[in-house]
Scaffold this motif. Sequence first.
Motif, short mmCIF file in Angstrom:
data_model
loop_
_atom_site.label_atom_id
_atom_site.label_comp_id
_atom_site.label_asym_id
_atom_site.label_seq_id
_atom_site.Cartn_x
_atom_site.Cartn_y
_atom_site.Cartn_z
N THR A 1 9.97 -27.70 -38.09
CA THR A 1 10.04 -26.89 -39.31
C THR A 1 9.04 -27.42 -40.32
OG1 THR A 1 12.37 -26.40 -38.93
CG2 THR A 1 11.52 -26.05 -41.15
N ILE B 1 8.64 -21.02 -44.98
CA ILE B 1 9.17 -21.96 -43.99
C ILE B 1 8.71 -21.50 -42.61
CG2 ILE B 1 11.21 -23.09 -43.09
CD1 ILE B 1 10.68 -23.54 -46.07
N ARG C 1 10.50 -32.53 -43.25
CA ARG C 1 11.58 -32.02 -42.43
C ARG C 1 12.95 -32.48 -42.90
NH1 ARG C 1 9.74 -34.00 -38.50
NH2 ARG C 1 8.37 -32.26 -38.01
N THR D 1 8.66 -22.21 -38.57
CA THR D 1 9.35 -22.91 -37.49
C THR D 1 8.59 -22.67 -36.19
OG1 THR D 1 11.50 -22.67 -38.58
CG2 THR D 1 11.50 -23.21 -36.23
#
Length: 675
Positions: free
Chosen positions: A482, A519, A647, A521
Amino acid sequence: MQPYFLASIALITMMLVFAITQLEVTETHLMPYLEKSVPYIGAVPTTEGLDGNGILVAVIDTGIDYTHPDMLGFGQNGKVVGGFNFINPNQLPIDTNGHGTQVAGIIAADGGTNGVAPAVRLLSYKVSEDGEGVRSELIVSSIQRAIEDGADIINISLGVNKTNDAIDGAIAEAVERGVIVVVAAGNDGAQQSSIGSPGRSPPAITVGATYNNLTSSSVAILNINDVPYVAIPMVGSAVPPDPIESRIVYAGYARESDFNGLDVTDAVVLAERGSDKPGELLYFSIKEKNAADAGAAAIIIFNNKEGMYYGELIHNYTEPGYTPRIPAVSMSNKDGLKIINLLPDAEAHLMFLHDPDHVAPFSSRGPTLPFIKPDMMAPGVHINTTTLSGGYQAVSGTSYATPHVTGAVALLLQQHPSLTIEEIRSILTSTSSSVIGQEGSWEDPHNAGSGRLDVQAALATDLVVYPSILSASITPLQRTDTIPVHLRTISGDTLERVSIHVEPDNGYITHEITNDTVIITVDERLQADARLTLTYNNISHVIPIKVHHSNGTIHATQENGGLNMEVSYPEKWDFAKITLSSRSGETYETSVTPSRGSFVKVFDSGIYNMQAEISVGTQSYTAYDSILVDAVSENKTIWYDIIIPWRQVIIIAVLSGILGVFVVFVPRRSRVFNV
């Protein structure tokens, strides 16, 4: 110590001109800016009349010929307002070699041609007389002198092909004190891991070289038995309309007699540069003519000594009436000898492209982990610029790509004086244009950074993106990564709608936006590098995503002003060496074993990239990760913008719904410019 720039590249004295569409310049372009490269990067005409006025740039080089009409003289009324001669302190820092004047012209020429920022003032620091060698202590001293003299920007188009801690330390000091340092990647490509100091310095903006523009660039793509080789079109070469696929025949030095008894009809001829007979002059034009007369489809001429070279078919000694008929490319000695060993079973696939957004073969490459270098690219091939005795010369090298970026930094500082160093890096790199690899897709960031400089986009954007290159770490214990990307406007206006696009769009990268943070991922199924494109007010910010897959996992937790370090590996391992590096140049090293971790005190806050070399028997494996350090052993001034709660912070914040980003901005030094 060899300067990158001087060793290889100032050989080219003519511009390639091909029969294709010319780049148009708007009617407001009244001055002959560096004819091709400056308009190509979007620096002419600049918005709102930006020209670098009020910005002081230090050029650490062979000096500057301030008697050149475009340099406007030395002292209060000249463009070169000061400096120092480290070679002969009793003399002014005038250039007698040419390299420093060529670099300075790209930044700030103002007269017969115009540089990127023609109104900047220059400081000339002469650290080499003849360009054949530069002592590292002189580079360090000149950086320190530039800080003292109030430089806003330092341009260093020289260096070494290895790490030099003294040079890198001086750059870190300059950046900590608010001076932006722009450096050349070097001319040791196309080998990987060929960037030395100062190019590998984390705080510096490191610049590699692409080709110039459509009217002065032709790129050769050569594959032999499906393996790519570096080949450079010679000046004046014929350009094949279609790819050439044929066998390779070795023809010695490509004399007329060397073709006796050889069948080279429709073949690609391989020949050696020069001659083995003393006094015999076999120009490239003669070799090309002999191969064409013998019926060859193309000719490859490999160097007769180590390294790459740049060949010209059209020159002062060309035979009257000579016109090149077949493609002619140059090659390194090493590759030429390698191909000879493949004969007679070598098949060539050769094609030419008119596309300037390719990495120049000489441009040094990464990786320089833990940070990706070069940061970005700029035109560095066939750049016409100022030289000694009031003249102009076409030159090539990362030395000449670098001042394009230096000039762009000057324009940005004139437009937005309060921008921080990392904001400038972010704007320049994220608004860069894509650089294309030989296979037609975008180039590896280790070769081309974020892409090729686009001054127009950099000056027009109101968005700052942190960070501008993403690094994802996938391990057996960390199957997703992430990564937060922080956004802010330069104007301070409320951030409006930002469109987000991920490439490849295969579901392996997901994203969500919360307030001013995206964000990202990354899933373990993503095996190749990717790109994130953020579009705001019709300007795209492209962010490469470098994906690291490794079996080792680094575990780092903060405690008592330091980091507890451990490593995991799925097999039995012996020990690991861990390196922590910050963008400010701070580096810490430690080692751990399966039964013993390590505690490392750190003294600078910010993002640290971590790299672990894990020893497993006789093998070594590398693992990567990053961590935000926000509690240090001592209070120190932080120049680096703390922008990414990493993270450990971001996951908790997202889960709790109170996502926040802590940002510390330390502005560039304010100063009154006096001459």
